[in-house]
Design a protein around this motif. Structure first.
Motif, PDB file in Angstrom:
ATOM      1  N   ASP A 172     -34.674 -24.704  29.370  1.00 45.41           N
ATOM      2  CA  ASP A 172     -34.715 -26.007  28.697  1.00 45.41           C
ATOM      3  C   ASP A 172     -35.911 -26.115  27.758  1.00 45.41           C
ATOM      4  O   ASP A 172     -35.793 -26.630  26.634  1.00 45.41           O
ATOM      5  CB  ASP A 172     -34.766 -27.136  29.727  1.00 45.41           C
ATOM      6  CG  ASP A 172     -33.430 -27.350  30.425  1.00 45.41           C
ATOM      7  OD1 ASP A 172     -32.407 -26.834  29.929  1.00 45.41           O
ATOM      8  OD2 ASP A 172     -33.413 -28.023  31.476  1.00 45.41           O
ATOM      9  N   GLU A 173     -37.077 -25.646  28.212  1.00 44.87           N
ATOM     10  CA  GLU A 173     -38.273 -25.699  27.374  1.00 44.87           C
ATOM     11  C   GLU A 173     -38.133 -24.778  26.167  1.00 44.87           C
ATOM     12  O   GLU A 173     -38.536 -25.133  25.051  1.00 44.87           O
ATOM     13  CB  GLU A 173     -39.504 -25.303  28.190  1.00 44.87           C
ATOM     14  CG  GLU A 173     -40.813 -25.291  27.419  1.00 44.87           C
ATOM     15  CD  GLU A 173     -41.269 -26.659  26.964  1.00 44.87           C
ATOM     16  OE1 GLU A 173     -42.098 -26.735  26.036  1.00 44.87           O
ATOM     17  OE2 GLU A 173     -40.796 -27.669  27.538  1.00 44.87           O
ATOM     18  N   ALA A 174     -37.541 -23.608  26.369  1.00 43.09           N
ATOM     19  CA  ALA A 174     -37.342 -22.679  25.255  1.00 43.09           C
ATOM     20  C   ALA A 174     -36.440 -23.291  24.188  1.00 43.09           C
ATOM     21  O   ALA A 174     -36.726 -23.201  22.982  1.00 43.09           O
ATOM     22  CB  ALA A 174     -36.744 -21.371  25.772  1.00 43.09           C
ATOM     23  N   VAL A 175     -35.357 -23.932  24.603  1.00 40.97           N
ATOM     24  CA  VAL A 175     -34.445 -24.558  23.656  1.00 40.97           C
ATOM     25  C   VAL A 175     -35.138 -25.712  22.928  1.00 40.97           C
ATOM     26  O   VAL A 175     -34.983 -25.890  21.711  1.00 40.97           O
ATOM     27  CB  VAL A 175     -33.173 -25.050  24.370  1.00 40.97           C
ATOM     28  CG1 VAL A 175     -32.336 -25.935  23.439  1.00 40.97           C
ATOM     29  CG2 VAL A 175     -32.344 -23.864  24.848  1.00 40.97           C
ATOM     30  N   SER A 176     -35.921 -26.496  23.653  1.00 35.80           N
ATOM     31  CA  SER A 176     -36.646 -27.603  23.032  1.00 35.80           C
ATOM     32  C   SER A 176     -37.592 -27.095  21.949  1.00 35.80           C
ATOM     33  O   SER A 176     -37.673 -27.671  20.854  1.00 35.80           O
ATOM     34  CB  SER A 176     -37.425 -28.371  24.106  1.00 35.80           C
ATOM     35  OG  SER A 176     -38.204 -29.396  23.529  1.00 35.80           O
ATOM     36  N   ARG A 177     -38.297 -26.026  22.220  1.00 38.75           N
ATOM     37  CA  ARG A 177     -39.209 -25.453  21.220  1.00 38.75           C
ATOM     38  C   ARG A 177     -38.436 -24.863  20.051  1.00 38.75           C
ATOM     39  O   ARG A 177     -38.881 -24.951  18.893  1.00 38.75           O
ATOM     40  CB  ARG A 177     -40.075 -24.385  21.870  1.00 38.75           C
ATOM     41  CG  ARG A 177     -41.054 -24.926  22.900  1.00 38.75           C
ATOM     42  CD  ARG A 177     -41.881 -23.812  23.498  1.00 38.75           C
ATOM     43  NE  ARG A 177     -42.827 -24.318  24.476  1.00 38.75           N
ATOM     44  CZ  ARG A 177     -43.745 -23.562  25.077  1.00 38.75           C
ATOM     45  NH1 ARG A 177     -43.815 -22.268  24.806  1.00 38.75           N
ATOM     46  NH2 ARG A 177     -44.569 -24.099  25.953  1.00 38.75           N
ATOM     47  N   PHE A 178     -37.292 -24.258  20.352  1.00 34.50           N
ATOM     48  CA  PHE A 178     -36.484 -23.655  19.295  1.00 34.50           C
ATOM     49  C   PHE A 178     -36.047 -24.711  18.277  1.00 34.50           C
ATOM     50  O   PHE A 178     -36.020 -24.465  17.073  1.00 34.50           O
ATOM     51  CB  PHE A 178     -35.270 -22.968  19.913  1.00 34.50           C
ATOM     52  CG  PHE A 178     -34.330 -22.361  18.908  1.00 34.50           C
ATOM     53  CD1 PHE A 178     -34.665 -21.189  18.254  1.00 34.50           C
ATOM     54  CD2 PHE A 178     -33.119 -22.970  18.620  1.00 34.50           C
ATOM     55  CE1 PHE A 178     -33.799 -20.626  17.309  1.00 34.50           C
ATOM     56  CE2 PHE A 178     -32.256 -22.426  17.686  1.00 34.50           C
ATOM     57  CZ  PHE A 178     -32.595 -21.246  17.041  1.00 34.50           C
ATOM     58  N   ARG A 179     -35.713 -25.907  18.761  1.00 40.17           N
ATOM     59  CA  ARG A 179     -35.270 -26.984  17.876  1.00 40.17           C
ATOM     60  C   ARG A 179     -36.375 -27.432  16.923  1.00 40.17           C
ATOM     61  O   ARG A 179     -36.094 -28.003  15.861  1.00 40.17           O
ATOM     62  CB  ARG A 179     -34.788 -28.166  18.710  1.00 40.17           C
ATOM     63  CG  ARG A 179     -33.480 -27.899  19.455  1.00 40.17           C
ATOM     64  CD  ARG A 179     -33.169 -28.999  20.435  1.00 40.17           C
ATOM     65  NE  ARG A 179     -31.904 -28.771  21.128  1.00 40.17           N
ATOM     66  CZ  ARG A 179     -31.516 -29.420  22.226  1.00 40.17           C
ATOM     67  NH1 ARG A 179     -32.316 -30.362  22.756  1.00 40.17           N
ATOM     68  NH2 ARG A 179     -30.358 -29.147  22.790  1.00 40.17           N
ATOM     69  N   GLU A 180     -37.620 -27.175  17.285  1.00 38.63           N
ATOM     70  CA  GLU A 180     -38.744 -27.585  16.454  1.00 38.63           C
ATOM     71  C   GLU A 180     -39.161 -26.514  15.450  1.00 38.63           C
ATOM     72  O   GLU A 180     -40.028 -26.754  14.613  1.00 38.63           O
ATOM     73  CB  GLU A 180     -39.941 -27.932  17.348  1.00 38.63           C
ATOM     74  CG  GLU A 180     -39.678 -29.108  18.286  1.00 38.63           C
ATOM     75  CD  GLU A 180     -40.827 -29.337  19.253  1.00 38.63           C
ATOM     76  OE1 GLU A 180     -41.791 -28.536  19.222  1.00 38.63           O
ATOM     77  OE2 GLU A 180     -40.761 -30.300  20.045  1.00 38.63           O
ATOM     78  N   ARG A 181     -38.555 -25.344  15.540  1.00 39.33           N
ATOM     79  CA  ARG A 181     -38.917 -24.257  14.639  1.00 39.33           C
ATOM     80  C   ARG A 181     -38.252 -24.433  13.280  1.00 39.33           C
ATOM     81  O   ARG A 181     -37.148 -24.941  13.178  1.00 39.33           O
ATOM     82  CB  ARG A 181     -38.496 -22.905  15.228  1.00 39.33           C
ATOM     83  CG  ARG A 181     -39.399 -22.416  16.335  1.00 39.33           C
ATOM     84  CD  ARG A 181     -39.059 -20.974  16.671  1.00 39.33           C
ATOM     85  NE  ARG A 181     -40.022 -20.408  17.596  1.00 39.33           N
ATOM     86  CZ  ARG A 181     -40.000 -19.130  17.991  1.00 39.33           C
ATOM     87  NH1 ARG A 181     -39.068 -18.316  17.537  1.00 39.33           N
ATOM     88  NH2 ARG A 181     -40.907 -18.687  18.832  1.00 39.33           N
ATOM     89  N   HIS A 182     -38.951 -23.933  12.254  1.00 38.40           N
ATOM     90  CA  HIS A 182     -38.412 -23.976  10.903  1.00 38.40           C
ATOM     91  C   HIS A 182     -38.650 -22.620  10.247  1.00 38.40           C
ATOM     92  O   HIS A 182     -39.437 -22.486   9.319  1.00 38.40           O
ATOM     93  CB  HIS A 182     -39.068 -25.092  10.089  1.00 38.40           C
ATOM     94  CG  HIS A 182     -38.930 -26.449  10.709  1.00 38.40           C
ATOM     95  ND1 HIS A 182     -37.763 -27.173  10.678  1.00 38.40           N
ATOM     96  CD2 HIS A 182     -39.819 -27.203  11.421  1.00 38.40           C
ATOM     97  CE1 HIS A 182     -37.916 -28.318  11.316  1.00 38.40           C
ATOM     98  NE2 HIS A 182     -39.159 -28.363  11.784  1.00 38.40           N
TER      99      HIS A 182
END
Length: 246
Positions: A172-182
């Motif tokens: 869950d934390e990995a996916v949350s961080r992934f959404r913030e990547r650009h």
């Protein structure tokens, strides 16, 4: 890996524009000059391929490997670790496989063969610096057995030690961080979740929980751990613990 002779066929993207007409061998020679002078050069997208940090009083020469699933914080902690610079000539080489990949294959679709060749290239560079008495920090996921085996092949005949640091992150934390990547990537949320869930952690590694501390605290923990002279991992066992492709 065959290095070219500095010909006009390779373009290297840097944050201050494109350096055209310089081959990989020329770039590596310049990296060595910068290393001895204490300089840190920007790499693709403003990141550095090699950075210098102090290792006096730490481990003997060898390889410190920062690994973990995507979005686990290893790159951020590695950047902090690399920023702890000291005097020229007494450094640790910080080599990011993903950054080297962008340098070598700027037009790649990030297929498996190109990615493995980037690992191979990083490992050949690591072996070169280890043979010169340096300690090398390698950074990438290292989930796959083939990626780990590439490092062992490069180290064949060397007495260099291998210390592994693993960054743990929940899916869950990995996916949350992934959404913030650009940034450009071949990943999607499903892949990020799967790789965080299935990462092959190794019992002999130093394991850091990604969300438990700041990148600065992670970097300090790694430095403190290295100063204590930790036991190197069993390289063959670490390789066997990697995931296959099927």
């Amino acid at each position: 890996m065959k290095l070219d002779n500095g010909g006009p066929t390779t373009r290297f993207p840097y944050s201050r524009g494109l350096i055209a007409g310089r081959g990989l061998a020329t770039e590596l020679r310049q990296i060595q000059v910068d290393r001895l002078s204490g300089a840190s050069r920007p790499g693709p997208f403003g990141r550095s391929v090699l950075n210098i940090t102090d290792v006096r009083g730490m481990t003997s020469n060898g390889i410190v490997l920062l690994s973990g699933p995507p979005c686990s914080g290893k790159t951020t902690a590695g950047a902090v670790l690399a920023a702890e610079r000291s005097s020229p000539g007494h450094g640790r080489i910080h080599l990011e496989v993903d950054t080297l990949f962008e340098l070598l294959f700027p037009g790649s679709d990030r297929n498996r063969d190109d990615r493995l060749r980037a690992y191979d290239a990083a490992h050949l560079l690591a072996r070169m610096f280890v043979d010169q008495g340096e300690t090398v920090v390698l950074e990438c996921t290292y989930a796959r057995r083939e990626q780990r085996a590439s490092l062992l092949t490069a180290l064949a005949g060397s007495s260099a030690s291998l210390w592994v640091v693993e960054f743990f992150v929940t899916p869950d934390e990995a996916v949350s961080r992934f959404r913030e990547r650009h940034q450009a990537t071949d990943l999607d949320e499903a892949l990020v979740r799967e790789r965080a869930d299935a990462f092959p952690y190794f019992d002999e590694a130093l394991r850091l929980e990604s969300s438990a501390e700041t990148p600065e605290e992670h970097a300090q923990r790694i430095l403190t751990w290295l100063q204590q002279g930790p036991r190197p991992v069993d390289q063959e066992a670490w390789t066997r613990a990697g995931r296959g492709w099927n």
